[in-house]
Scaffold this active site. Structure first.
Site, mmCIF file in Angstrom:
data_model
loop_
_atom_site.group_PDB
_atom_site.id
_atom_site.type_symbol
_atom_site.label_atom_id
_atom_site.label_comp_id
_atom_site.label_asym_id
_atom_site.label_seq_id
_atom_site.Cartn_x
_atom_site.Cartn_y
_atom_site.Cartn_z
ATOM 1 C CG ASP A 96 -2.035 0.986 1.148
ATOM 2 O OD1 ASP A 96 -3.193 0.555 1.143
ATOM 3 O OD2 ASP A 96 -1.750 2.211 1.070
ATOM 4 C CD GLN A 106 -14.542 0.084 -3.182
ATOM 5 O OE1 GLN A 106 -15.750 -0.030 -3.004
ATOM 6 N NE2 GLN A 106 -13.890 -0.598 -4.101
ATOM 7 C CG HIS A 112 -8.410 -2.954 -2.484
ATOM 8 N ND1 HIS A 112 -9.238 -2.196 -3.274
ATOM 9 C CD2 HIS A 112 -8.280 -2.271 -1.323
ATOM 10 C CE1 HIS A 112 -9.582 -1.099 -2.624
ATOM 11 N NE2 HIS A 112 -9.031 -1.129 -1.426
ATOM 12 C CG PHE A 113 -9.292 -9.160 0.704
ATOM 13 C CD1 PHE A 113 -10.190 -9.133 1.764
ATOM 14 C CD2 PHE A 113 -9.651 -9.833 -0.445
ATOM 15 C CE1 PHE A 113 -11.422 -9.764 1.674
ATOM 16 C CE2 PHE A 113 -10.888 -10.469 -0.550
ATOM 17 C CZ PHE A 113 -11.772 -10.428 0.515
ATOM 18 C CG HIS A 114 -6.858 -2.653 3.089
ATOM 19 N ND1 HIS A 114 -6.085 -1.539 2.872
ATOM 20 C CD2 HIS A 114 -8.063 -2.379 2.533
ATOM 21 C CE1 HIS A 114 -6.797 -0.623 2.225
ATOM 22 N NE2 HIS A 114 -8.008 -1.115 2.005
HETATM 23 P P1 AMP Z 1 -9.665 1.540 0.024
HETATM 24 O O1 AMP Z 1 -9.945 2.818 0.757
HETATM 25 O O2 AMP Z 1 -10.077 0.312 0.768
HETATM 26 O O3 AMP Z 1 -10.269 1.619 -1.367
HETATM 27 O O4 AMP Z 1 -8.108 1.419 -0.074
HETATM 28 C C1 AMP Z 1 -7.346 1.883 -1.132
HETATM 29 C C2 AMP Z 1 -5.934 1.786 -0.673
HETATM 30 O O5 AMP Z 1 -5.123 1.977 -1.791
HETATM 31 C C3 AMP Z 1 -5.529 2.835 0.374
HETATM 32 O O6 AMP Z 1 -5.041 2.180 1.530
HETATM 33 C C4 AMP Z 1 -4.438 3.634 -0.326
HETATM 34 O O7 AMP Z 1 -3.404 3.994 0.543
HETATM 35 C C5 AMP Z 1 -3.974 2.683 -1.395
HETATM 36 N N1 AMP Z 1 -3.433 3.267 -2.608
HETATM 37 C C6 AMP Z 1 -3.895 4.328 -3.299
HETATM 38 N N2 AMP Z 1 -3.154 4.543 -4.407
HETATM 39 C C7 AMP Z 1 -2.198 3.588 -4.413
HETATM 40 C C8 AMP Z 1 -1.118 3.252 -5.281
HETATM 41 N N3 AMP Z 1 -0.861 3.969 -6.405
HETATM 42 N N4 AMP Z 1 -0.341 2.198 -4.979
HETATM 43 C C9 AMP Z 1 -0.574 1.481 -3.868
HETATM 44 N N5 AMP Z 1 -1.569 1.731 -3.004
HETATM 45 C C10 AMP Z 1 -2.374 2.769 -3.267
#
Ligand code: AMP
Length: 141
Positions: free
Chosen positions: A32, A95, A101-103
């Site tokens: 991330d 989101q 995606h899974f964190h």
């Molecule tokens: P969500 O809020 O569950 O949709 O999580 C999206 C995640 O993507 C967040 O934790 C961001 O920090 C991460 N994120 C956003 N842009 C990028 C990127 N270019 N590369 C890697 N992670 C990213």
């Protein structure tokens, strides 16, 4: 419904960089970019899916199996006290990127998680963290 210009679709197409840790025909895992803790990793399906409700069950099964594999690597590499697995659907739930995606979020006793999607990490540090997880995955597989 699915926007092919979302940031994770661009990562899958190789249009923007990512600190990759694991890849199969079904999934890609990478660090991330705004980690909530050291080792925060994301696992995404290669099929186009906006969220949890927008993916065919077999593809979802591949994604969750891969999430377990990668989480084991994160656990071995970072030795956290706990690991949170999280997944958000739609802005009301938090989101921000509309490709499923899974964190995988390592949690450390006495250390608060950083804010969600707030502060960009140093790409060199993310690359180092990715290497640690890759090495751990090699020894466990
Ligand atoms: P969500 O809020 O569950 O949709 O999580 C999206 C995640 O993507 C967040 O934790 C961001 O920090 C991460 N994120 C956003 N842009 C990028 C990127 N270019 N590369 C890697 N992670 C990213």
């Amino acid at each position: 419904m699915y926007d092919t210009n979302n940031i994770f679709a661009k990562i899958l197409r190789g249009e923007i960089p990512a600190a990759k840790v694991h890849e199969t025909e079904h999934v890609l895992a990478f660090m991330d970019a705004m980690p909530q803790s050291d080792g925060h990793t994301l696992v995404i399906p290669k099929v186009q899916a906006r969220n949890f409700f927008d993916i065919e069950p077999n593809a979802l099964a591949e994604l969750i199996k891969a999430t377990q594999v990668v989480a084991r690597g994160v656990k071995d590499a970072f030795k956290p006290d706990g690991i949170r697995i999280a997944q958000f659907n739609e802005p009301a739930a938090g989101q921000t990127v509309f490709h499923l995606h899974f964190h995988i979020i390592p949690c450390y006793e006495g250390k608060a998680l950083r804010a969600h999607s707030r502060e960009m990490a140093d790409p060199a540090l993310l690359a180092q963290h990715a290497e640690r997880i890759k090495a751990a995955l090699q020894t466990t597989s």
